[in-house]
Design a protein around this motif. Structure first.
Motif, PDB file in Angstrom:
ATOM      1  N   ASN A 199       7.662  -0.679  -5.659  1.00  0.00           N
ATOM      2  CA  ASN A 199       8.331  -0.066  -4.172  1.00  0.00           C
ATOM      3  C   ASN A 199       8.659   1.243  -4.177  1.00  0.00           C
ATOM      4  O   ASN A 199       9.592   1.499  -5.163  1.00  0.00           O
ATOM      5  CB  ASN A 199       9.427  -0.994  -3.904  1.00  0.00           C
ATOM      6  CG  ASN A 199      10.222  -0.552  -2.966  1.00  0.00           C
ATOM      7  OD1 ASN A 199       9.993   0.242  -1.916  1.00  0.00           O
ATOM      8  ND2 ASN A 199      11.442  -1.338  -2.509  1.00  0.00           N
ATOM      9  N   PRO A 200       7.887   2.155  -3.535  1.00  0.00           N
ATOM     10  CA  PRO A 200       8.468   3.462  -3.882  1.00  0.00           C
ATOM     11  C   PRO A 200       9.765   3.862  -3.066  1.00  0.00           C
ATOM     12  O   PRO A 200      10.039   5.093  -3.172  1.00  0.00           O
ATOM     13  CB  PRO A 200       7.080   4.441  -3.296  1.00  0.00           C
ATOM     14  CG  PRO A 200       6.656   3.327  -2.188  1.00  0.00           C
ATOM     15  CD  PRO A 200       6.912   1.949  -2.766  1.00  0.00           C
ATOM     16  N   MET A 201      10.341   3.139  -2.216  1.00  0.00           N
ATOM     17  CA  MET A 201      11.353   3.372  -1.416  1.00  0.00           C
ATOM     18  C   MET A 201      12.508   2.445  -1.328  1.00  0.00           C
ATOM     19  O   MET A 201      12.978   1.894  -0.467  1.00  0.00           O
ATOM     20  CB  MET A 201      10.860   3.556   0.085  1.00  0.00           C
ATOM     21  CG  MET A 201      10.319   2.586   0.681  1.00  0.00           C
ATOM     22  SD  MET A 201       9.465   2.608   2.391  1.00  0.00           S
ATOM     23  CE  MET A 201       7.781   3.437   2.226  1.00  0.00           C
ATOM     24  N   PRO A 202      12.988   2.274  -2.636  1.00  0.00           N
ATOM     25  CA  PRO A 202      14.197   1.252  -2.634  1.00  0.00           C
ATOM     26  C   PRO A 202      15.359   1.666  -2.002  1.00  0.00           C
ATOM     27  O   PRO A 202      16.142   0.683  -1.595  1.00  0.00           O
ATOM     28  CB  PRO A 202      14.407   1.042  -4.112  1.00  0.00           C
ATOM     29  CG  PRO A 202      13.841   2.271  -4.887  1.00  0.00           C
ATOM     30  CD  PRO A 202      12.351   2.588  -3.928  1.00  0.00           C
ATOM     31  N   ALA A 271       0.795   6.571   0.836  1.00  0.00           N
ATOM     32  CA  ALA A 271       0.750   7.912   0.687  1.00  0.00           C
ATOM     33  C   ALA A 271       1.313   8.268  -0.653  1.00  0.00           C
ATOM     34  O   ALA A 271       0.478   9.159  -1.183  1.00  0.00           O
ATOM     35  CB  ALA A 271       1.519   8.701   1.792  1.00  0.00           C
ATOM     36  N   TYR A 272       2.396   7.455  -0.884  1.00  0.00           N
ATOM     37  CA  TYR A 272       2.867   7.556  -2.274  1.00  0.00           C
ATOM     38  C   TYR A 272       2.117   7.252  -3.543  1.00  0.00           C
ATOM     39  O   TYR A 272       1.839   8.277  -4.366  1.00  0.00           O
ATOM     40  CB  TYR A 272       4.274   6.885  -2.587  1.00  0.00           C
ATOM     41  CG  TYR A 272       4.643   6.867  -3.845  1.00  0.00           C
ATOM     42  CD1 TYR A 272       5.440   7.998  -4.413  1.00  0.00           C
ATOM     43  CD2 TYR A 272       4.618   5.713  -4.502  1.00  0.00           C
ATOM     44  CE1 TYR A 272       5.916   8.044  -5.921  1.00  0.00           C
ATOM     45  CE2 TYR A 272       5.179   5.488  -6.004  1.00  0.00           C
ATOM     46  CZ  TYR A 272       5.732   6.909  -6.394  1.00  0.00           C
ATOM     47  OH  TYR A 272       6.033   6.827  -7.695  1.00  0.00           O
ATOM     48  N   TYR A 273       1.467   6.154  -3.292  1.00  0.00           N
ATOM     49  CA  TYR A 273       0.444   5.762  -4.433  1.00  0.00           C
ATOM     50  C   TYR A 273      -0.808   6.416  -4.650  1.00  0.00           C
ATOM     51  O   TYR A 273      -1.104   6.769  -5.609  1.00  0.00           O
ATOM     52  CB  TYR A 273       0.220   4.385  -4.430  1.00  0.00           C
ATOM     53  CG  TYR A 273       1.456   3.448  -4.766  1.00  0.00           C
ATOM     54  CD1 TYR A 273       2.183   3.359  -5.783  1.00  0.00           C
ATOM     55  CD2 TYR A 273       2.171   2.802  -3.836  1.00  0.00           C
ATOM     56  CE1 TYR A 273       3.307   2.480  -6.392  1.00  0.00           C
ATOM     57  CE2 TYR A 273       3.215   1.988  -3.891  1.00  0.00           C
ATOM     58  CZ  TYR A 273       3.764   1.701  -5.028  1.00  0.00           C
ATOM     59  OH  TYR A 273       4.978   1.288  -5.394  1.00  0.00           O
ATOM     60  N   ARG A 554       0.926  -0.806   0.241  1.00  0.00           N
ATOM     61  CA  ARG A 554       0.697  -0.612  -1.299  1.00  0.00           C
ATOM     62  C   ARG A 554      -0.749  -1.306  -1.742  1.00  0.00           C
ATOM     63  O   ARG A 554      -1.556  -0.641  -2.205  1.00  0.00           O
ATOM     64  CB  ARG A 554       1.625  -1.448  -2.161  1.00  0.00           C
ATOM     65  CG  ARG A 554       1.571  -1.035  -3.532  1.00  0.00           C
ATOM     66  CD  ARG A 554       2.694  -1.962  -4.397  1.00  0.00           C
ATOM     67  NE  ARG A 554       2.256  -3.478  -4.289  1.00  0.00           N
ATOM     68  CZ  ARG A 554       3.054  -4.482  -4.258  1.00  0.00           C
ATOM     69  NH1 ARG A 554       4.333  -4.208  -4.647  1.00  0.00           N
ATOM     70  NH2 ARG A 554       2.650  -5.822  -4.233  1.00  0.00           N
ATOM     71  N   GLU A 555      -0.901  -2.620  -1.142  1.00  0.00           N
ATOM     72  CA  GLU A 555      -2.211  -3.151  -1.357  1.00  0.00           C
ATOM     73  C   GLU A 555      -3.425  -2.424  -0.687  1.00  0.00           C
ATOM     74  O   GLU A 555      -4.593  -2.545  -1.305  1.00  0.00           O
ATOM     75  CB  GLU A 555      -2.095  -4.485  -0.786  1.00  0.00           C
ATOM     76  CG  GLU A 555      -1.002  -5.669  -1.178  1.00  0.00           C
ATOM     77  CD  GLU A 555      -0.500  -6.762  -0.324  1.00  0.00           C
ATOM     78  OE1 GLU A 555      -1.186  -6.803   0.609  1.00  0.00           O
ATOM     79  OE2 GLU A 555       0.034  -7.635  -0.922  1.00  0.00           O
ATOM     80  N   VAL A 571       0.319   1.223  -9.698  1.00  0.00           N
ATOM     81  CA  VAL A 571       0.656  -0.152  -9.530  1.00  0.00           C
ATOM     82  C   VAL A 571      -0.015  -1.202 -10.070  1.00  0.00           C
ATOM     83  O   VAL A 571       0.169  -2.403 -10.253  1.00  0.00           O
ATOM     84  CB  VAL A 571       0.749  -0.331  -7.783  1.00  0.00           C
ATOM     85  CG1 VAL A 571      -0.733  -0.395  -7.295  1.00  0.00           C
ATOM     86  CG2 VAL A 571       1.474  -1.706  -7.519  1.00  0.00           C
ATOM     87  N   GLU A 572      -1.495  -0.914 -10.718  1.00  0.00           N
ATOM     88  CA  GLU A 572      -2.360  -1.874 -10.984  1.00  0.00           C
ATOM     89  C   GLU A 572      -2.343  -1.837 -12.624  1.00  0.00           C
ATOM     90  O   GLU A 572      -2.754  -2.645 -13.368  1.00  0.00           O
ATOM     91  CB  GLU A 572      -3.912  -1.434 -10.774  1.00  0.00           C
ATOM     92  CG  GLU A 572      -4.280  -1.471  -9.182  1.00  0.00           C
ATOM     93  CD  GLU A 572      -5.656  -0.938  -8.930  1.00  0.00           C
ATOM     94  OE1 GLU A 572      -6.481  -1.953  -9.037  1.00  0.00           O
ATOM     95  OE2 GLU A 572      -5.639   0.255  -8.725  1.00  0.00           O
TER      96      GLU A 572
END
Length: 616
Positions: A199-202, A271-273, A554-555, A571-572
């Motif tokens: 999660n890039p935006m906690p 965009a983050y990942y 994310r997926e 993330v993988e």
């Protein structure tokens, strides 16, 4: 002991095929499975036992492609003394050293321990505990060793061997117990990295999430659930405060480009990942600011706009390019974006008003439009007697916002019972604290009106009919009404908050993206009918929670990356937790969760955040 067929295959391949059969178990030692069967503690007994002892070449320890490989017939003694095991996975060496006596350690194999149902005192002697234990090794959720008793644990000690209920309940599958453990150790930076893998935006989700994780929290079986949301907010704010440590521009570009249409939670997560892995990322947004519902639909008292703006600024610092005030389909065609990029993600959300077809509906206001106006600093009191039709989070936000703008009487009316309302428990509590009445089990039948002039009518109220049930036998939305029971509610303004639709007018004839019932049709891997174009978020699912949209983004990023043949995303390749789980005895003296201060109801406003956070 019951009779069983004993088979000794000569190869691993043959053993694997045999183990695919029903009522078949593996045996890799002399006493593992047989001992369990003799003591009659297996819930179900095998009809065939496949022995691995006759297969040659299974006693090895080696490293391949960064992974530690240990053969099934390797003894615990060899594992405990192996320098390679101690370096690569000290948890295994520690467990091997502690689980067997010196006499057994020379002969007991790791395969024998793995093949046992479980080597745990709590599970092996259920009668002394009053019944079978809900063991984590046996697809349960609890491990007594993890709760503080570790005298007799399995080969893996008190290691987590399954996904915990809180992580399973989180749509993003954040490893909550892992980052909690790091926080107990005082390592906030590592806790932050664990969260960012999922999660890039906690800092955002912690404020607006329905906190499904807390509903699944094991601790609630004893006293109160852990306040995961408040802890996540603490770490999320820490990440934004120290973003240069955690959210950096990639060390090198990979030469490929990805475009994202829409900047809601799904688009921003993708965009983050993608940017983190070296892609050139461009986000097209029709509004003047990024964030979608985060910036325009969620009230500032739940999510201050500066939090969203800071997160977007961090993405820009990473090199994500935002193109604002640009409507795809008018200012630029989707085909043009598709041709200029190696992959495209569509995250245009659900912003259109659905019509339910009742008389006088044209006089009502769309709740989502009202929230956008307020977030654009139009703070006018909408009326004197306001009725909000709907029971979800948007309806809650509309009702509370109207009340805080000075409306004397606000009433929420919805189809669902109080227990079935889509809005989160915390949000419903907020409504009641504001003095807003909720009437459950009623559906709108007609908007009541009177003529002001020959060309103008005004609302005087709403007629409702009783809703007997909202779901059919298969759990699908299919409301049943009793029209003999009716109710009228006076109102001068009626807000409709009964759902949202997607605007798909931007889809052109060249990029033939299929749709289904007003949504973009996307497969489980988020691909669409057009090669290289993916979709995620509300435009594919309908209105959902922020964290579900984020997980979808994310997926989608993972699948876009595979489509573009890039190296695995962070993330993988998340690292597994090392070492045995710790236990702090002082936690046993805590029986209630820590709730940050809440601004008193009478002091709340539309621009002031209601709840404070933990300090750091």
């Amino acid at each position: 002991m019951k009779n069983f067929e004993y088979i000794k295959p000569s190869t691993v391949t043959l053993a694997s095929e045999l183990l695919k059969g029903e009522h078949t178990a593996a045996c890799a030692g002399g006493t593992d499975l047989i001992d369990l069967m003799r003591n009659r503690i297996l819930p179900e007994y095998p009809k065939r036992v496949v022995s691995l002892k006759g297969i040659e070449g299974l006693d090895y320890i080696r490293e391949e492609h960064g992974s530690l490989l240990i053969g099934a017939m390797t003894t615990l003694n060899t594992i405990a003394r192996s320098a390679l095991v101690k370096e690569k996975n000290p948890m295994i060496a520690q467990a091997a050293e502690s689980v067997a006596s010196p006499n057994l350690r020379n002969t007991a194999t790791i395969g024998g321990n793995l093949c046992q149902d479980v080597r745990c005192w709590y599970y092996r002697y259920p009668d002394s505990l009053g019944g079978r234990v809900n063991c984590a090794r046996k697809e349960g959720h609890l491990c007594s060793a993890m709760m503080g008793e570790n005298r007799y644990h399995s080969i893996f000690g008190a290691a987590k061997v399954c996904m915990t209920p809180c992580t399973q309940g989180c749509p993003a599958h954040t490893d909550i117990s892992a980052y909690m453990e790091k926080l107990r150790e005082g390592d906030v930076d590592e806790a932050a990295r664990i969260i960012l893998r999922a999660n890039p935006m906690p800092a955002i989700t912690s404020r607006v999430c329905a906190h499904f994780c807390q509903e699944k929290c094991n601790r609630e079986q004893y006293d109160e659930r852990v306040n995961v949301g408040a802890v996540e907010r603490y770490v999320g704010d820490y990440i934004l405060e120290h973003h240069e440590r955690f959210m950096k521009a990639p060390k090198q570009e990979n030469g490929k480009r990805a475009a994202i249409v829409g900047s809601g939670p799904a688009g921003l997560a993708a965009a983050y990942y993608l940017r983190e892995s070296g892609y050139g990322v461009t986000v097209y947004e029709r509004m003047k600011e990024a964030g979608g519902c985060l910036a325009y639909a969620i009230p500032a008292y739940r999510l201050p706009k500066e939090i969203v703006q800071k997160f977007v600024s961090v993405l820009e610092g990473m090199g994500v390019r935002f193109v604002f005030n640009t409507k795809v389909g008018e200012d630029i065609e989707l085909e043009t974006i598709h041709s200029e990029n190696d992959s495209v993600l569509l995250d245009t959300g659900a912003w259109k008003r659905p019509l339910i077809g009742i008389s006088g509906e044209e006089l009502t206001r769309f709740g989502l439009d009202f929230l956008v106006e307020v977030n654009s600093y139009i703070h006018e009191r909408p009326g004197s007697e306001v009725v909000v039709v709907g029971g979800g989070n948007v309806a809650v936000d509309v009702a509370v916002t109207a009340k805080r703008l000075g409306v004397p009487k606000v009433t929420m009316i919805c189809l669902e019972s109080r227990e079935q309302m889509p809005a989160g428990r915390e949000e419903i509590e907020r409504v009641l604290e504001e003095g807003i009445e909720i009437k459950n089990g009623w559906g709108p039948m007609e908007i009541l009106k009177e003529s002001v002039s020959s060309e103008e009518d005004r609302i005087t109220g709403v007629r409702f009919k009783a809703c007997v049930s909202t779901l059919d036998g298969e759990g699908r939305f299919a409301p049943v009404y009793d029209e003999a029971r009716q109710m009228e509610e006076k109102a001068d303004v009626v807000f409709m908050a009964v759902g949202q639709r997607s605007d798909l007018s931007f889809l052109d004839s060249v990029c033939r993206v299929e749709t289904d019932r007003g949504r973009i049709k996307a497969s489980e891997d988020h691909s669409t009918s057009q090669e290289g174009i993916f979709a995620a978020g509300d435009v594919t699912t309908g209105p959902a929670t922020v964290v579900r949209a984020l997980a979808g983004g994310r997926e989608a990023a993972v699948m876009m990356n595979r489509h573009m043949e890039g190296a695995p995303l962070s993330v993988e390749t998340g690292e597994c937790r090392q070492g045995l789980a710790g236990f702090l005895p002082e936690c046993g003296n805590i029986s209630c969760s820590n709730e940050p201060d809440l601004v008193p109801a009478g002091e709340r406003g539309v621009n002031r955040e209601d709840r404070k956070g933990y300090s750091y």
